[in-house]
Scaffold this motif. Structure first.
Motif, mmCIF file in Angstrom:
data_model
loop_
_atom_site.group_PDB
_atom_site.id
_atom_site.type_symbol
_atom_site.label_atom_id
_atom_site.label_comp_id
_atom_site.label_asym_id
_atom_site.label_seq_id
_atom_site.Cartn_x
_atom_site.Cartn_y
_atom_site.Cartn_z
ATOM 1 N N ASP A 100 0.718 -1.281 -0.020
ATOM 2 C CA ASP A 100 -0.127 0.523 0.383
ATOM 3 C C ASP A 100 0.967 1.128 -0.270
ATOM 4 N N TYR A 101 0.957 1.401 -1.301
ATOM 5 C CA TYR A 101 2.279 2.890 -0.840
ATOM 6 C C TYR A 101 1.448 4.082 -1.214
ATOM 7 N N GLY A 102 -0.164 3.761 -2.004
ATOM 8 C CA GLY A 102 -0.776 5.039 -1.517
ATOM 9 C C GLY A 102 -1.299 5.498 -0.179
ATOM 10 N N LEU A 103 -1.335 4.432 0.737
ATOM 11 C CA LEU A 103 -1.004 4.955 1.966
ATOM 12 C C LEU A 103 0.294 5.781 2.972
ATOM 13 N N ILE A 104 1.450 5.497 1.651
ATOM 14 C CA ILE A 104 2.605 5.809 2.141
ATOM 15 C C ILE A 104 2.302 7.749 1.414
ATOM 16 N N ARG A 105 1.949 7.591 0.696
ATOM 17 C CA ARG A 105 2.059 8.802 -0.408
ATOM 18 C C ARG A 105 1.456 9.807 0.291
ATOM 19 N N ASP A 106 0.304 9.600 1.176
ATOM 20 C CA ASP A 106 -0.422 10.669 1.648
ATOM 21 C C ASP A 106 -0.273 11.119 2.630
ATOM 22 N N ILE A 107 0.043 9.714 3.755
ATOM 23 C CA ILE A 107 1.150 10.648 4.526
ATOM 24 C C ILE A 107 2.241 11.141 4.642
#
Length: 298
Positions: A100-107
């Protein structure tokens, strides 16, 4: 004719009035859009965004979801019809996967925006929010590294410049040792800024948000994984490793030029001691003496 003049004058007035209203209308703020300035200067809106990130943390098995898999990992025994998941003979390739790099990107985006747009929040509160976002990012990276080994460490936005060259966006995998080191260093850096532990009026106790004890518990778990892999892979004599040194099994190597292969795993496992000591002190938990005997069942 008099009626026509009145009609013309009234029409001209309406046109001028509508033109003025239209200009004012275009200057209005949209009621359904929240700007970055509004979000990052409102503690309630930031807390809502944090809640969304907490809800997106990866998990596999918990009491209210995926509970049947407790039997798949020897944590429980299936007692329903049939054998259930007591004997897991087959499973899909992505059963334990997470990417889940989408969550990392949002953080990463949140961390950049709070520095860029937040101008009215007290510095202590601003640092607490940043620490909490970093805690969540460390949590996600631990979930990635224990599943996939070395993964790319991305700590800022990757923005495409439409040049036709995607090379700057292609982050290589870091070694598994580097990812574990990142998790540990992040948790050490933020533990005193997290708050949520009831230590002061500005930091009320929360049972649903991370505090320094949660940070040290996460570090303890991560170091137990890393130290165990480093220690027992070295002891096994197999010296399992992957090409490109992207595996945590490289942790078995020395930390310095002394050539002592136990240095690295020993240090990782020793990192558990201050973490667990802090947690036990806060929770008023005492350890059972090493030679104590359990009561004999009658």
């Amino acid at each position: 004719m008099r009626f026509s003049y009145k009609t013309l004058a009234l029409s001209a007035g309406l046109v001028l009035g509508l033109s003025a209203c239209e200009k004012d209308f275009l200057e209005r703020e949209a009621p359904n859009i929240v700007t970055d300035q509004q979000i990052w200067n409102d503690a309630n809106l930031i807390t809502s965004l944090l809640a969304n990130n907490y809800d997106r943390l990866p998990f596999h098995t918990q009491i209210d979801d995926g509970w049947t898999d407790f039997a798949a990992y020897d944590e429980a025994i299936w007692s329903g019809n049939g054998d259930g998941s007591n004997n897991l003979n087959d499973y899909s390739f992505n059963r334990w996967g997470n990417w889940d790099y989408g969550l990392i990107r949002d953080i990463n985006l949140a961390l950049e925006n709070i520095d860029k747009f937040s101008t009215t929040l007290p510095e202590v509160q601003k640092n607490q929010f940043k620490a909490e976002f970093r805690f969540l990012r460390a949590f996600v990276y631990f979930e990635l590294v224990k599943r996939h080994g070395g993964v790319p460490l991305v700590t800022q936005q990757l923005i495409y410049d439409y040049s036709g060259n995607p090379t700057p966006l292609q982050s290589p995998r870091n070694t598994e040792a580097a990812v574990y080191d990142f998790v540990a260093s992040e948790l050490d850096a933020i533990k005193n800024d997290l708050g949520n532990d009831g230590s002061s009026p500005s930091s009320p106790r929360s049972n649903t948000r991370a505090n320094k004890y949660a940070a040290m518990a996460l570090k303890s778990r991560a170091m137990l994984y890393a130290g165990s892999i480093a220690k027992y892979n070295a002891q096994s004599g197999l010296n399992i490793q992957t090409s490109g040194e992207r595996s945590a099994f490289q942790l078995a190597g020395p930390m310095s030029t002394t050539g002592r292969p136990w240095t690295r795993p020993k240090k990782l496992l020793l990192d558990l001691i201050p973490c667990t000591g802090l947690i036990r002190t806060a929770a008023k938990i005492s350890m059972m003496p090493s030679r104590a005997r359990l009561p004999t069942p009658r």
